[in-house]
Write a protein that holds these residues in place. Structure first.
Motif, PDB file in Angstrom:
ATOM      1  N   SER A  67       0.993  -1.260   0.149  1.00 12.27           N
ATOM      2  CA  SER A  67       0.046  -0.044   0.000  1.00 12.27           C
ATOM      3  C   SER A  67       0.845   1.301   0.200  1.00 12.27           C
ATOM      4  O   SER A  67       2.133   1.129   0.365  1.00 12.27           O
ATOM      5  CB  SER A  67      -0.769  -0.188   1.203  1.00 12.27           C
ATOM      6  OG  SER A  67      -1.529   1.156   1.443  1.00 12.27           O
ATOM      7  N   TYR A  68       0.360   2.200  -0.727  1.00 15.74           N
ATOM      8  CA  TYR A  68       0.870   3.540  -0.468  1.00 15.74           C
ATOM      9  C   TYR A  68       0.828   4.253   0.977  1.00 15.74           C
ATOM     10  O   TYR A  68       1.731   4.907   1.482  1.00 15.74           O
ATOM     11  CB  TYR A  68       0.312   4.715  -1.504  1.00 15.74           C
ATOM     12  CG  TYR A  68       0.536   4.476  -2.882  1.00 15.74           C
ATOM     13  CD1 TYR A  68       1.965   4.674  -3.454  1.00 15.74           C
ATOM     14  CD2 TYR A  68      -0.283   4.031  -3.802  1.00 15.74           C
ATOM     15  CE1 TYR A  68       2.101   4.663  -4.655  1.00 15.74           C
ATOM     16  CE2 TYR A  68      -0.061   3.959  -5.126  1.00 15.74           C
ATOM     17  CZ  TYR A  68       1.196   4.183  -5.683  1.00 15.74           C
ATOM     18  OH  TYR A  68       1.554   4.248  -6.952  1.00 15.74           O
ATOM     19  N   THR A  69      -0.150   3.648   1.552  1.00 18.00           N
ATOM     20  CA  THR A  69      -0.418   4.268   3.109  1.00 18.00           C
ATOM     21  C   THR A  69      -0.197   3.268   4.132  1.00 18.00           C
ATOM     22  O   THR A  69      -0.283   2.141   3.914  1.00 18.00           O
ATOM     23  CB  THR A  69      -2.027   4.670   3.047  1.00 18.00           C
ATOM     24  OG1 THR A  69      -2.662   3.692   2.213  1.00 18.00           O
ATOM     25  CG2 THR A  69      -2.124   5.924   2.370  1.00 18.00           C
ATOM     26  N   ARG A  70       0.203   3.677   5.128  1.00 21.19           N
ATOM     27  CA  ARG A  70       0.427   2.992   6.397  1.00 21.19           C
ATOM     28  C   ARG A  70      -0.870   2.900   7.167  1.00 21.19           C
ATOM     29  O   ARG A  70      -1.874   3.527   7.340  1.00 21.19           O
ATOM     30  CB  ARG A  70       1.418   3.673   7.443  1.00 21.19           C
ATOM     31  CG  ARG A  70       1.938   2.795   8.649  1.00 21.19           C
ATOM     32  CD  ARG A  70       2.654   3.867   9.472  1.00 21.19           C
ATOM     33  NE  ARG A  70       3.206   2.868  10.561  1.00 21.19           N
ATOM     34  CZ  ARG A  70       3.972   3.240  11.291  1.00 21.19           C
ATOM     35  NH1 ARG A  70       4.475   4.605  11.498  1.00 21.19           N
ATOM     36  NH2 ARG A  70       4.446   2.559  12.415  1.00 21.19           N
ATOM     37  N   VAL A  71      -1.420   1.433   7.524  1.00 19.56           N
ATOM     38  CA  VAL A  71      -2.842   1.292   7.929  1.00 19.56           C
ATOM     39  C   VAL A  71      -2.264   0.437   9.451  1.00 19.56           C
ATOM     40  O   VAL A  71      -1.518  -0.474   9.182  1.00 19.56           O
ATOM     41  CB  VAL A  71      -3.545   0.337   7.205  1.00 19.56           C
ATOM     42  CG1 VAL A  71      -4.873  -0.103   7.937  1.00 19.56           C
ATOM     43  CG2 VAL A  71      -3.701   1.064   5.942  1.00 19.56           C
ATOM     44  N   GLU A  72      -2.871   1.042  10.434  1.00 20.81           N
ATOM     45  CA  GLU A  72      -2.758   0.314  11.962  1.00 20.81           C
ATOM     46  C   GLU A  72      -3.936   0.187  12.325  1.00 20.81           C
ATOM     47  O   GLU A  72      -4.783   1.361  12.450  1.00 20.81           O
ATOM     48  CB  GLU A  72      -1.846   1.266  12.838  1.00 20.81           C
ATOM     49  CG  GLU A  72      -0.441   1.476  12.263  1.00 20.81           C
ATOM     50  CD  GLU A  72       0.621   0.819  12.362  1.00 20.81           C
ATOM     51  OE1 GLU A  72       1.726   1.163  11.889  1.00 20.81           O
ATOM     52  OE2 GLU A  72       0.360  -0.241  13.074  1.00 20.81           O
ATOM     53  N   ASP A  73      -4.416  -0.872  13.102  1.00 19.17           N
ATOM     54  CA  ASP A  73      -5.773  -0.833  13.753  1.00 19.17           C
ATOM     55  C   ASP A  73      -5.385  -2.056  14.850  1.00 19.17           C
ATOM     56  O   ASP A  73      -5.899  -3.372  14.300  1.00 19.17           O
ATOM     57  CB  ASP A  73      -6.914  -1.001  12.999  1.00 19.17           C
ATOM     58  CG  ASP A  73      -8.282  -0.775  13.761  1.00 19.17           C
ATOM     59  OD1 ASP A  73      -8.221  -1.168  15.033  1.00 19.17           O
ATOM     60  OD2 ASP A  73      -8.910  -0.260  13.489  1.00 19.17           O
ATOM     61  N   ILE A  74      -4.915  -1.854  15.989  1.00 16.12           N
ATOM     62  CA  ILE A  74      -4.592  -3.100  16.822  1.00 16.12           C
ATOM     63  C   ILE A  74      -5.751  -4.011  17.100  1.00 16.12           C
ATOM     64  O   ILE A  74      -5.682  -5.268  17.477  1.00 16.12           O
ATOM     65  CB  ILE A  74      -3.996  -2.402  18.069  1.00 16.12           C
ATOM     66  CG1 ILE A  74      -3.031  -3.597  19.012  1.00 16.12           C
ATOM     67  CG2 ILE A  74      -4.741  -1.699  18.868  1.00 16.12           C
ATOM     68  CD1 ILE A  74      -1.872  -4.031  18.331  1.00 16.12           C
ATOM     69  N   ARG A  75      -6.985  -3.336  17.057  1.00 21.25           N
ATOM     70  CA  ARG A  75      -8.177  -4.187  17.610  1.00 21.25           C
ATOM     71  C   ARG A  75      -8.252  -5.383  16.655  1.00 21.25           C
ATOM     72  O   ARG A  75      -8.572  -6.420  17.007  1.00 21.25           O
ATOM     73  CB  ARG A  75      -9.522  -3.386  17.178  1.00 21.25           C
ATOM     74  CG  ARG A  75      -9.610  -2.459  18.173  1.00 21.25           C
ATOM     75  CD  ARG A  75     -10.942  -1.523  17.915  1.00 21.25           C
ATOM     76  NE  ARG A  75     -10.512  -0.900  16.599  1.00 21.25           N
ATOM     77  CZ  ARG A  75     -11.729  -0.344  15.602  1.00 21.25           C
ATOM     78  NH1 ARG A  75     -13.071  -0.485  16.331  1.00 21.25           N
ATOM     79  NH2 ARG A  75     -11.203   0.152  14.579  1.00 21.25           N
ATOM     80  N   TYR A  76      -7.951  -5.141  15.389  1.00 18.98           N
ATOM     81  CA  TYR A  76      -7.850  -6.378  14.387  1.00 18.98           C
ATOM     82  C   TYR A  76      -6.464  -7.015  14.055  1.00 18.98           C
ATOM     83  O   TYR A  76      -6.428  -7.881  13.329  1.00 18.98           O
ATOM     84  CB  TYR A  76      -8.434  -5.763  12.880  1.00 18.98           C
ATOM     85  CG  TYR A  76      -9.824  -5.284  13.020  1.00 18.98           C
ATOM     86  CD1 TYR A  76     -10.987  -6.137  13.066  1.00 18.98           C
ATOM     87  CD2 TYR A  76      -9.896  -3.837  12.919  1.00 18.98           C
ATOM     88  CE1 TYR A  76     -12.200  -5.777  13.184  1.00 18.98           C
ATOM     89  CE2 TYR A  76     -11.228  -3.421  13.019  1.00 18.98           C
ATOM     90  CZ  TYR A  76     -12.194  -4.148  12.983  1.00 18.98           C
ATOM     91  OH  TYR A  76     -13.808  -3.721  13.225  1.00 18.98           O
ATOM     92  N   GLY A  77      -5.479  -6.482  14.984  1.00 22.21           N
ATOM     93  CA  GLY A  77      -4.275  -6.961  14.725  1.00 22.21           C
ATOM     94  C   GLY A  77      -3.768  -6.594  13.543  1.00 22.21           C
ATOM     95  O   GLY A  77      -2.668  -7.245  13.042  1.00 22.21           O
ATOM     96  N   ILE A  78      -4.088  -5.363  12.872  1.00 20.30           N
ATOM     97  CA  ILE A  78      -3.509  -4.936  11.618  1.00 20.30           C
ATOM     98  C   ILE A  78      -2.440  -3.757  11.920  1.00 20.30           C
ATOM     99  O   ILE A  78      -2.649  -3.120  12.974  1.00 20.30           O
ATOM    100  CB  ILE A  78      -4.523  -4.161  11.050  1.00 20.30           C
ATOM    101  CG1 ILE A  78      -5.751  -5.095  10.518  1.00 20.30           C
ATOM    102  CG2 ILE A  78      -4.058  -3.593   9.807  1.00 20.30           C
ATOM    103  CD1 ILE A  78      -6.945  -4.559   9.897  1.00 20.30           C
ATOM    104  N   TYR A  79      -1.257  -4.094  11.280  1.00 20.69           N
ATOM    105  CA  TYR A  79       0.052  -3.116  11.522  1.00 20.69           C
ATOM    106  C   TYR A  79       0.731  -3.042  10.008  1.00 20.69           C
ATOM    107  O   TYR A  79       0.528  -4.050   9.171  1.00 20.69           O
ATOM    108  CB  TYR A  79       0.755  -3.316  12.781  1.00 20.69           C
ATOM    109  CG  TYR A  79       1.010  -4.710  12.736  1.00 20.69           C
ATOM    110  CD1 TYR A  79       2.475  -4.986  12.037  1.00 20.69           C
ATOM    111  CD2 TYR A  79       0.681  -5.373  13.462  1.00 20.69           C
ATOM    112  CE1 TYR A  79       3.060  -6.189  12.118  1.00 20.69           C
ATOM    113  CE2 TYR A  79       1.132  -7.032  13.282  1.00 20.69           C
ATOM    114  CZ  TYR A  79       2.159  -7.105  12.707  1.00 20.69           C
ATOM    115  OH  TYR A  79       2.814  -8.469  12.950  1.00 20.69           O
ATOM    116  N   SER A  80       1.484  -2.182   9.848  1.00 17.66           N
ATOM    117  CA  SER A  80       2.036  -2.072   8.565  1.00 17.66           C
ATOM    118  C   SER A  80       3.392  -2.248   8.818  1.00 17.66           C
ATOM    119  O   SER A  80       4.093  -1.476   9.730  1.00 17.66           O
ATOM    120  CB  SER A  80       1.814  -0.784   7.790  1.00 17.66           C
ATOM    121  OG  SER A  80       0.627  -0.905   7.614  1.00 17.66           O
TER     122      SER A  80
END
Ligand code: ADP
Length: 421
Positions: free
Chosen positions: A253-266
């Motif tokens: 991705s061009y963008t950094r995405v983070e959402d610890i609730r879903y275990g998402i990090y970049s």
């Protein structure tokens, strides 16, 4: 000739792959951890490293320009000033960090990726609380850092893939202020971009293994990023789905995405971001009901063009993180049709729907629009499933060019030297 060596330390074994300047594989070696037992884990890693390099034919060894190593993320160890391990390494899945969660929450910002019992930082704080960090001259290293040190001889150097779960900020390329204030900051490694040449191998190692004196050791990466690099995906919008025991998605991705609730990090990948999430569904549930042989035969019998209306949420036990965050989510595997082929169709269709929802969530959170998916893992060879997924996801689904993490790490060792050779 110019050759490049990638070494992968995974969960069940280690592997080495040598590529040439056209990315063609010239040599491969494997080492199983099945025989590893006892108390000297770091010593076993050292043996595995030298055994792997020792298996490469001499005429290839002497032409190797650069080496990089990937390890399992958050497998760490504490060393003295000479790089000698001071205690047994702490493995990626070791949850002893649970004991320091309160301290971790008090220092790290809310929702930070380090806020997990298995993060590298949790392991560092545990070592510190258990008074094993006694000297400012110690080094806290990841598995890949330490193995690379054995070749270049400079302890205290890491890369920003391994260091993400230590709290390193790959955007500012620095340890954040809240980490700088910790007394343990002095033992944290210096962090380089993955693939950066660190130093030439030591004379001793060159002589022992038959490598040339000017062979460079480069900063490494983690095993799952190495597998992504191997796939051939390299443009924003390209993704890799791993259909192994679990379902793991990674989208460039061009963008950094983070959402610890879903275990998402970049993770940072050059100027791009590798964003992703891991679901608990996947091949382990298929294996609960079918042998690999049955999976192959029954898959051939079902028609992937027709959508199965069975709506399952295949899990081995309650609990899901991504794309639904619910620690109590109950597995849904009913109704079970009489015919096995229909049941399998429902399972494959439902896992494909979860994959689709996963990519949708990553994009809703700001990731670049999905254009292609490469596939890795045991389910990648199932063409019927590929057809079901293509219908559900509405993007081309391609086989990964290579699936071995060692191949991705070999590419990494070559990446910054291409122009130099
Ligand atoms: P991991 O490394 O995560 O343990 P692998 O990548 O080795 O997993 O893949 C193993 C999984 O692949 C098993 O859980 C199995 O159910 C699944 N698998 C094997 N063959 C097939 C097939 N023909 N179709 C779908 N899934 C398969």
């Amino acid at each position: 000739m110019n050759f490049y060596l990638g070494i992968d330390f995974g969960t069940s074994g280690a592997r080495a792959i040598v590529i040439d300047s056209d990315n063609i594989i010239q040599a491969e070696a494997q080492y199983s951890f099945a025989s590893i037992s006892g108390t000297d884990l770091a010593g076993s890693w050292r043996n595995a490293l030298f055994s792997l390099i020792g298996q490469i034919p001499q005429e290839i060894i002497k032409e190797i320009n650069a080496i990089a190593i990937n390890g399992t993320s958050s497998t760490v160890l504490l060393c003295d000033a000479d790089g000698n391990p001071l205690a047994e390494p702490i493995l990626y899945n070791d949850g002893r960090g649970l004991a320091v969660m309160a301290q971790l929450k008090a220092i790290a910002p809310p929702n930070h990726v380090v806020l997990s019992a298995t993060s590298s930082l949790a392991k560092l704080l545990w070592l510190s609380q258990n008074s094993q960090v006694k000297s400012k001259n110690y080094y806290f290293l990841h598995q890949a850092d330490w193995l690379a040190f054995l070749l270049h001889g400079k302890p205290g150097i890491s890369d920003y893939h391994n260091a993400l779960k230590l709290g390193y900020n790959p955007e500012t390329l620095s340890y954040p202020d809240w980490l700088q204030n910790l007394p343990e900051i002095s033992i944290l490694p210096q962090v380089l971009a993955p693939g950066t040449p660190i130093a030439e191998i030591t004379v001793e190692i060159a002589n022992k293994l038959g490598l040339t004196r000017n062979c460079l050791v480069c900063a490494g990466t983690t095993d799952s990023i190495a597998a992504f690099l191997a796939s051939g995906a390299n443009s924003p919008g390209e993704a890799v789905t791993s259909l192994g025991s679990t379902l793991v998605l990674k989208l460039l991705s061009y963008t950094r995405v983070e959402d610890i609730r879903y275990g998402i990090y970049s993770h940072r990948l050059g100027d791009l971001w590798l964003t992703g999430g891991a679901s608990n569904t996947g091949g382990a549930v298929l294996r609960e009901f079918f042998s690999d042989n049955e999976l192959e035969c029954l898959s051939r019998e079902l028609n992937p063009k027709k959508e199965s209306l069975l709506d399952y949420y295949p899990l081995l036990k309650p609990g899901e993180r991504f794309p639904i965050n619910d620690p109590n989510l109950t597995p849904r595997l009913e109704p079970k049709p009489a015919r096995s082929v229909e049941f399998l169709h429902g399972l494959l269709e439902s896992i494909a729907r979860i994959e689709g929802r996963g990519y949708q969530l990553l994009q809703e959170l700001g990731a670049t629009r999905l254009t292609h998916i490469y596939t890795a893992g045991g389910g990648a060879k199932n063409m019927t499933w590929t057809a079901i997924r293509a219908r559900q996801l509405q993007v081309p689904i391609l086989p990964s060019a290579h699936t071995a993490a060692a191949y991705g790490t070999a590419l990494l060792s070559k990446s910054q030297l291409d122009g130099l050779s």
